[in-house]
Write a protein that holds these residues in place. Sequence first.
Motif, short mmCIF file in Angstrom:
data_model
loop_
_atom_site.label_atom_id
_atom_site.label_comp_id
_atom_site.label_asym_id
_atom_site.label_seq_id
_atom_site.Cartn_x
_atom_site.Cartn_y
_atom_site.Cartn_z
N VAL A 136 0.87 -1.18 0.00
CA VAL A 136 0.00 0.00 0.00
C VAL A 136 0.90 1.23 0.00
O VAL A 136 1.71 1.41 0.91
CB VAL A 136 -0.94 0.02 1.22
N LYS A 137 0.77 2.04 -1.03
CA LYS A 137 1.55 3.28 -1.14
C LYS A 137 0.60 4.43 -1.40
O LYS A 137 -0.26 4.34 -2.28
CB LYS A 137 2.57 3.17 -2.28
N ASN A 138 0.80 5.51 -0.65
CA ASN A 138 -0.06 6.68 -0.79
C ASN A 138 -1.54 6.30 -0.74
O ASN A 138 -2.37 6.85 -1.46
CB ASN A 138 0.25 7.42 -2.10
N GLY A 139 -1.84 5.30 0.09
CA GLY A 139 -3.21 4.92 0.32
C GLY A 139 -3.82 4.00 -0.71
O GLY A 139 -5.01 3.69 -0.63
N ARG A 140 -3.03 3.53 -1.68
CA ARG A 140 -3.56 2.66 -2.73
C ARG A 140 -2.81 1.33 -2.75
O ARG A 140 -1.64 1.26 -2.40
CB ARG A 140 -3.40 3.29 -4.12
N VAL A 141 -3.51 0.28 -3.21
CA VAL A 141 -2.85 -1.01 -3.42
C VAL A 141 -1.99 -0.91 -4.67
O VAL A 141 -2.46 -0.52 -5.74
CB VAL A 141 -3.89 -2.13 -3.58
N GLU A 142 -0.71 -1.25 -4.52
CA GLU A 142 0.24 -1.17 -5.62
C GLU A 142 1.00 -2.49 -5.73
O GLU A 142 1.10 -3.25 -4.77
CB GLU A 142 1.24 -0.04 -5.39
N SER A 143 1.55 -2.73 -6.89
CA SER A 143 2.37 -3.92 -7.09
C SER A 143 3.74 -3.73 -6.45
O SER A 143 4.36 -2.67 -6.56
CB SER A 143 2.54 -4.19 -8.58
N ALA A 144 4.22 -4.79 -5.78
CA ALA A 144 5.59 -4.80 -5.26
C ALA A 144 6.39 -5.93 -5.93
O ALA A 144 7.50 -6.23 -5.53
CB ALA A 144 5.59 -4.97 -3.75
N GLY A 145 5.78 -6.57 -6.91
CA GLY A 145 6.47 -7.64 -7.62
C GLY A 145 5.59 -8.86 -7.84
O GLY A 145 4.39 -8.84 -7.54
N ARG A 146 6.17 -9.92 -8.38
CA ARG A 146 5.45 -11.17 -8.56
C ARG A 146 6.45 -12.31 -8.52
O ARG A 146 7.61 -12.16 -8.90
CB ARG A 146 4.67 -11.17 -9.87
N VAL A 147 5.99 -13.44 -8.04
CA VAL A 147 6.84 -14.63 -7.95
C VAL A 147 6.02 -15.83 -8.40
O VAL A 147 4.79 -15.76 -8.52
CB VAL A 147 7.36 -14.85 -6.51
N ARG A 148 6.70 -16.94 -8.64
CA ARG A 148 5.99 -18.14 -9.06
C ARG A 148 5.79 -19.07 -7.87
O ARG A 148 6.72 -19.59 -7.29
CB ARG A 148 6.78 -18.87 -10.16
N GLY A 149 4.53 -19.28 -7.50
CA GLY A 149 4.19 -20.26 -6.47
C GLY A 149 4.19 -19.73 -5.06
O GLY A 149 4.78 -18.70 -4.74
N HIS A 150 3.49 -20.46 -4.18
CA HIS A 150 3.36 -20.07 -2.78
C HIS A 150 4.70 -20.04 -2.06
O HIS A 150 4.95 -19.14 -1.25
CB HIS A 150 2.43 -21.05 -2.05
N LYS A 151 5.55 -21.02 -2.35
CA LYS A 151 6.82 -21.09 -1.62
C LYS A 151 7.64 -19.82 -1.80
O LYS A 151 8.17 -19.26 -0.83
CB LYS A 151 7.62 -22.32 -2.09
N LYS A 152 7.71 -19.33 -3.04
CA LYS A 152 8.48 -18.11 -3.28
C LYS A 152 7.77 -16.88 -2.72
O LYS A 152 8.43 -15.92 -2.31
CB LYS A 152 8.76 -17.96 -4.77
N ALA A 153 6.45 -16.91 -2.69
CA ALA A 153 5.71 -15.80 -2.10
C ALA A 153 6.00 -15.71 -0.60
O ALA A 153 6.21 -14.62 -0.05
CB ALA A 153 4.22 -15.96 -2.34
N MET A 154 6.02 -16.87 0.07
CA MET A 154 6.34 -16.88 1.49
C MET A 154 7.77 -16.39 1.73
O MET A 154 8.04 -15.63 2.65
CB MET A 154 6.19 -18.29 2.08
N GLN A 155 8.68 -16.83 0.86
CA GLN A 155 10.08 -16.42 0.99
C GLN A 155 10.23 -14.92 0.80
O GLN A 155 11.01 -14.27 1.50
CB GLN A 155 10.95 -17.16 -0.02
#
Length: 281
Positions: free
Chosen positions: A190-209
């Motif tokens: 959340v930046k300046n009050g809005r939902v923004e992208s901070a990136g993307r990864v493949r799969g739950h394991k990398k998201a947790m990491q």
Amino acid sequence: MTTALVTDSTSDLSAQLCSDLGIVSVPLYVLFDGKMHKDGIEITPSDLFAGLKAGKKTPSTSQPSPAEFAAVYTEALQRAEHVLSIHISGQMSGTVGSARLAAQEFAGKVTVVDSKSVSMGLGMRVLRALDMVQAGRSVSEIVAELERVASVADIRFTVDTLDFLRINGRIGGAQALLGSLLNIKPILTVKNGRVESAGRVRGHKKAMQDLMDHVRKYAAQHGGARAAFMATPGGEGYLKEVRAGLQGLQLDDLGDHPIGAVVATHAGPGTIGVTLEPLHA
């Protein structure tokens, strides 16, 4: 001067915690199955997701009315000289606008703050304000501190699907992530009050990491961190994974906080996140 604290249900501070701490939380609404339900009182995320699985239409959400805030402020001013009312980002909801309209009726006795955040991003701001109220700080000092902390605080989360954010129009700068490949997990902030992208990864394991790495990096940059962890139904197991990976890290841990029905309407099942503030803000 005595100060009463008011927030709203998107803070994801539980009803019990608010009661224990003397914080008044005004519920937002979820329109689902043809009825308006008070967030956290008349509907839970589990109710929502069970209904959606049964084929019911996607819910929508709505802010409290100015009249509802006025009633809360009237009651609060019977026990305090001033009200500090802290709310979900005005970029995400009309809640803060309703609060400001109501505040006009009280001749400077109500101060409304846009947290520019949501969930425990808002909740942690409310808890910080409470600490300062109890320390005898003035409303102007508290507001200045909340604005300063907002500039260095951080919220990072991942969702199972962007569909819920897209359908409800809360996707902000994360729009570019739509249409991504199967099993790509968005990392959001959340930046300046809005939902923004901070990136993307493949799969739950990398998201947790990614979440674990982000917490470690933030704590290193700020000489420690206060942290609160959030999840919607289906995300609790992922949250345990993240916590296990952070063992040994020095955090002022404010615990796990189930995400309420209004925020869950936009985030969907299987969402997890962490809110961070500097340890020595």
